[in-house]
Design a protein around this motif. Structure first.
Motif, PDB file in Angstrom:
ATOM      1  N   MET A  95       0.814  -1.212   0.000  1.00  9.57           N
ATOM      2  CA  MET A  95       0.000   0.000   0.000  1.00  9.57           C
ATOM      3  C   MET A  95       0.851   1.268   0.000  1.00  9.57           C
ATOM      4  SD  MET A  95      -3.209  -0.754  -0.093  1.00  9.57           S
ATOM      5  CE  MET A  95      -4.014   0.705   0.511  1.00  9.57           C
ATOM      6  N   SER A  96       2.170   1.128  -0.171  1.00  8.80           N
ATOM      7  CA  SER A  96       3.060   2.285  -0.042  1.00  8.80           C
ATOM      8  C   SER A  96       2.818   3.369  -1.090  1.00  8.80           C
ATOM      9  CB  SER A  96       4.524   1.835  -0.078  1.00  8.80           C
ATOM     10  OG  SER A  96       4.802   1.165  -1.292  1.00  8.80           O
ATOM     11  N   ASN A  97       2.371   3.018  -2.275  1.00  8.90           N
ATOM     12  CA  ASN A  97       2.135   4.017  -3.320  1.00  8.90           C
ATOM     13  C   ASN A  97       0.664   4.147  -3.703  1.00  8.90           C
ATOM     14  OD1 ASN A  97       4.879   4.709  -3.701  1.00  8.90           O
ATOM     15  ND2 ASN A  97       5.183   2.810  -4.819  1.00  8.90           N
ATOM     16  N   ILE A  98      -0.226   3.649  -2.861  1.00  6.57           N
ATOM     17  CA  ILE A  98      -1.655   3.655  -3.173  1.00  6.57           C
ATOM     18  C   ILE A  98      -2.327   4.891  -2.584  1.00  6.57           C
ATOM     19  CG2 ILE A  98      -3.851   2.414  -2.911  1.00  6.57           C
ATOM     20  CD1 ILE A  98      -1.891   0.878  -4.649  1.00  6.57           C
ATOM     21  N   LYS A  99      -3.096   5.574  -3.442  1.00  8.02           N
ATOM     22  CA  LYS A  99      -3.899   6.712  -2.996  1.00  8.02           C
ATOM     23  C   LYS A  99      -5.329   6.227  -2.805  1.00  8.02           C
ATOM     24  CE  LYS A  99      -2.681   8.770  -6.769  1.00  8.02           C
ATOM     25  NZ  LYS A  99      -2.579   9.591  -7.935  1.00  8.02           N
ATOM     26  N   LYS A 100      -5.949   6.672  -1.744  1.00 10.32           N
ATOM     27  CA  LYS A 100      -7.356   6.344  -1.542  1.00 10.32           C
ATOM     28  C   LYS A 100      -8.188   7.368  -2.319  1.00 10.32           C
ATOM     29  CE  LYS A 100      -6.927   3.930   2.786  1.00 10.32           C
ATOM     30  NZ  LYS A 100      -7.348   3.806   4.165  1.00 10.32           N
ATOM     31  N   ILE A 101      -8.757   6.908  -3.416  1.00 12.00           N
ATOM     32  CA  ILE A 101      -9.587   7.778  -4.236  1.00 12.00           C
ATOM     33  C   ILE A 101     -11.040   7.369  -4.061  1.00 12.00           C
ATOM     34  CG2 ILE A 101      -7.777   8.308  -5.929  1.00 12.00           C
ATOM     35  CD1 ILE A 101      -9.002   6.191  -7.777  1.00 12.00           C
ATOM     36  N   LYS A 102     -11.936   8.334  -4.124  1.00 12.81           N
ATOM     37  CA  LYS A 102     -13.354   8.036  -3.917  1.00 12.81           C
ATOM     38  C   LYS A 102     -14.017   7.530  -5.183  1.00 12.81           C
ATOM     39  CE  LYS A 102     -13.803  10.933   0.004  1.00 12.81           C
ATOM     40  NZ  LYS A 102     -14.716  11.315   0.985  1.00 12.81           N
ATOM     41  N   LYS A 103     -13.530   7.972  -6.329  1.00  6.84           N
ATOM     42  CA  LYS A 103     -14.077   7.472  -7.589  1.00  6.84           C
ATOM     43  C   LYS A 103     -12.995   7.483  -8.644  1.00  6.84           C
ATOM     44  CE  LYS A 103     -16.354  10.959 -10.164  1.00  6.84           C
ATOM     45  NZ  LYS A 103     -17.523  11.655 -10.585  1.00  6.84           N
ATOM     46  N   ILE A 104     -13.192   6.671  -9.646  1.00  3.84           N
ATOM     47  CA  ILE A 104     -12.218   6.539 -10.720  1.00  3.84           C
ATOM     48  C   ILE A 104     -12.305   7.751 -11.630  1.00  3.84           C
ATOM     49  CG2 ILE A 104     -11.572   5.159 -12.741  1.00  3.84           C
ATOM     50  CD1 ILE A 104     -12.705   2.720 -11.152  1.00  3.84           C
TER      51      ILE A 104
END
Length: 111
Positions: free
Chosen positions: A26-35
């Motif tokens: 998860m080190s480079n993962i952004k939590k986005i709400k929608k694509i």
């Protein structure tokens, strides 16, 4: 949408959940709400250029018409590509599903 929400909630990468990798990095993962369809369209175009393939080839892999695949890249069309279609592209060409949908800047999956 639901997969994205669940992965955000439980801190999983889509690549890990869809078994493209054995590590939940998860080190480079952004939590986005929608694509963001614009990002996804640009990244699909990058895949086409890097792999030197035409839209019709990807459409054939996905089992859809070329016009349907083109529509997924049209940011004005409301329909998003189904998760299994994104997975087919990621599997075939070695790209990260998280990268394709704009959750990560890491382009390729590490097994």
């Amino acid at each position: 949408k639901y997969l994205l929400n669940d992965c955000n909630k439980f801190n999983y990468s889509i690549d890990y959940v869809c078994k493209l990798t054995n590590k939940n990095d998860m080190s480079n993962i952004k939590k986005i709400k929608k694509i963001d369809k614009d990002i996804m369209a640009k990244r699909l175009t990058i895949i086409e250029k890097e792999q030197q393939i035409k839209q019709i080839e990807i459409a054939n892999i996905l089992g859809v018409l070329k016009s349907t695949y083109s529509g997924y890249k049209n940011i004005n069309q409301p329909n998003l590509m189904q998760t299994l279609m994104v997975k087919k592209i990621a599997d075939k060409y070695g790209y990260s599903m998280d990268w394709i949908i704009g959750r990560s800047n890491t382009k390729h999956v590490k097994k």
